[in-house]
Design an enzyme around this catalytic site. Structure first.
Site, PDB file in Angstrom:
ATOM      1  N   LEU A   5      65.111 -59.780 116.354  1.00  0.00           N
ATOM      2  CA  LEU A   5      64.907 -58.362 116.073  1.00  0.00           C
ATOM      3  C   LEU A   5      64.764 -58.183 114.570  1.00  0.00           C
ATOM      4  O   LEU A   5      65.614 -58.630 113.800  1.00  0.00           O
ATOM      5  CB  LEU A   5      66.068 -57.528 116.602  1.00  0.00           C
ATOM      6  N   GLY A   8      62.489 -52.709 109.788  1.00  0.00           N
ATOM      7  CA  GLY A   8      61.509 -52.459 108.737  1.00  0.00           C
ATOM      8  C   GLY A   8      60.272 -53.329 108.857  1.00  0.00           C
ATOM      9  O   GLY A   8      59.786 -53.871 107.866  1.00  0.00           O
ATOM     10  N   ILE A  13      57.059 -57.184 103.639  1.00  0.00           N
ATOM     11  CA  ILE A  13      57.762 -58.392 104.040  1.00  0.00           C
ATOM     12  C   ILE A  13      58.099 -58.372 105.526  1.00  0.00           C
ATOM     13  O   ILE A  13      57.935 -59.373 106.226  1.00  0.00           O
ATOM     14  CB  ILE A  13      59.037 -58.568 103.193  1.00  0.00           C
ATOM     15  N   TYR A 138      68.822 -49.810  93.000  1.00  0.00           N
ATOM     16  CA  TYR A 138      68.391 -50.787  94.017  1.00  0.00           C
ATOM     17  C   TYR A 138      69.219 -52.061  93.891  1.00  0.00           C
ATOM     18  O   TYR A 138      69.729 -52.587  94.889  1.00  0.00           O
ATOM     19  CB  TYR A 138      66.909 -51.093  93.820  1.00  0.00           C
TER      20      TYR A 138
END
Length: 255
Positions: A5, A8, A13, A138
């Site tokens: 699974l 995104g 990517i 980030y």
């Protein structure tokens, strides 16, 4: 072959990972907030999954069936100096990049633990081990993600769960171009922002990252941390060898 699974998986990517694993014969369950964006992927299942929505995660995991491997890839970034970044943006990144990853892990882990086997693969970044200016929020979310992943490796290894963290550097997706930016031309940090491309270093492709992820999944005893590509290996080696007494930067900053 494994049942994998991927969160995104609609672009960048995640999409490349789905294609690579499908070509290698794995049963791929591609997920995204908008499943219509997955229509052209050569995968077994295409499901709606929003990592920030508990009901969405629960429903996707029910529909997916048995999951041998979770590839936690969903994420976003932002461009802003820490002095002025909207705190709501920082919270958004943590909810998506860190809390969202844990939400999906909590969904698949009980069944893995009961079976006595499973893989958790986190797509992190070299910024999970070092920092880049203007991308601090980030980086902070990825440092937190790596702390969580390493904790999971300790807590779940006894149950046959293997955890890996894949760490690419700069990747040739449109993520950087689509990142929300909160820095004006007159900002005192604008000169630093203009150097960001050079500071990020050499770029590799999504397909190169996908191959590293697939190889990691297929390793009988995968490493905890896996640099994706030579630029990432060099950057992380330099960070490891740098003194801890001062901030580390990948390249010289011209203020």
């Amino acid at each position: 072959m494994s049942s994998v699974l991927i969160t995104g998986a609609s672009k960048g990517i995640g999409r490349a990972i789905a294609i690579e694993l499908a070509h290698r014969g794995h049963r791929v369950i591609a997920t995204a907030r908008r499943p219509d964006t997955l229509a052209d992927l050569p995968v077994d299942m295409r499901l709606r999954l929003d990592v920030t929505d508990q009901d969405s995660v629960d429903q996707a995991i029910r529909e997916a069936g048995e999951v041998d491997v979770l590839v936690s890839n969903a994420g976003a970034t932002v461009r802003a100096p820490l002095e002025t970044v909207p705190l709501a943006e920082v919270e958004r990144l943590y909810q998506l990049n860190t809390v969202g990853a844990l939400r999906v892990v909590q969904g698949v882990l009980p069944a893995m633990r009961e079976r006595g086997s499973g893989r958790l693969v986190f797509v992190s970044s070299i910024q999970g081990r070092l920092v880049l200016p203007i991308i601090g929020p980030y980086g902070a979310s990825k440092w937190a993600l790596e702390a969580m992943a390493e904790t999971l490796a300790i807590e779940t290894g006894h149950f046959g769960i293997k955890v890996s963290i894949v760490q690419p550097g700069a990747v040739s997706t449109n993520g950087a171009e689509q990142a929300r930016s909160f820095i004006e031309e007159e900002s005192p940090y604008a000169p630093l922002y203009r150097q960001l491309g050079a500071l990020r270093g050499e770029v590799i492709t999504s397909e190169e990252v996908a191959a590293v992820v697939a190889d990691t999944i297929e390793q009988p005893e995968p490493a905890l941390r896996v640099p994706a590509g030579a630029p990432a290996e060099r950057a992380l080696k330099a960070r490891k060898e740098a003194p801890e007494t001062e901030p580390f930067v990948l390249a010289t900053i011209d203020w």
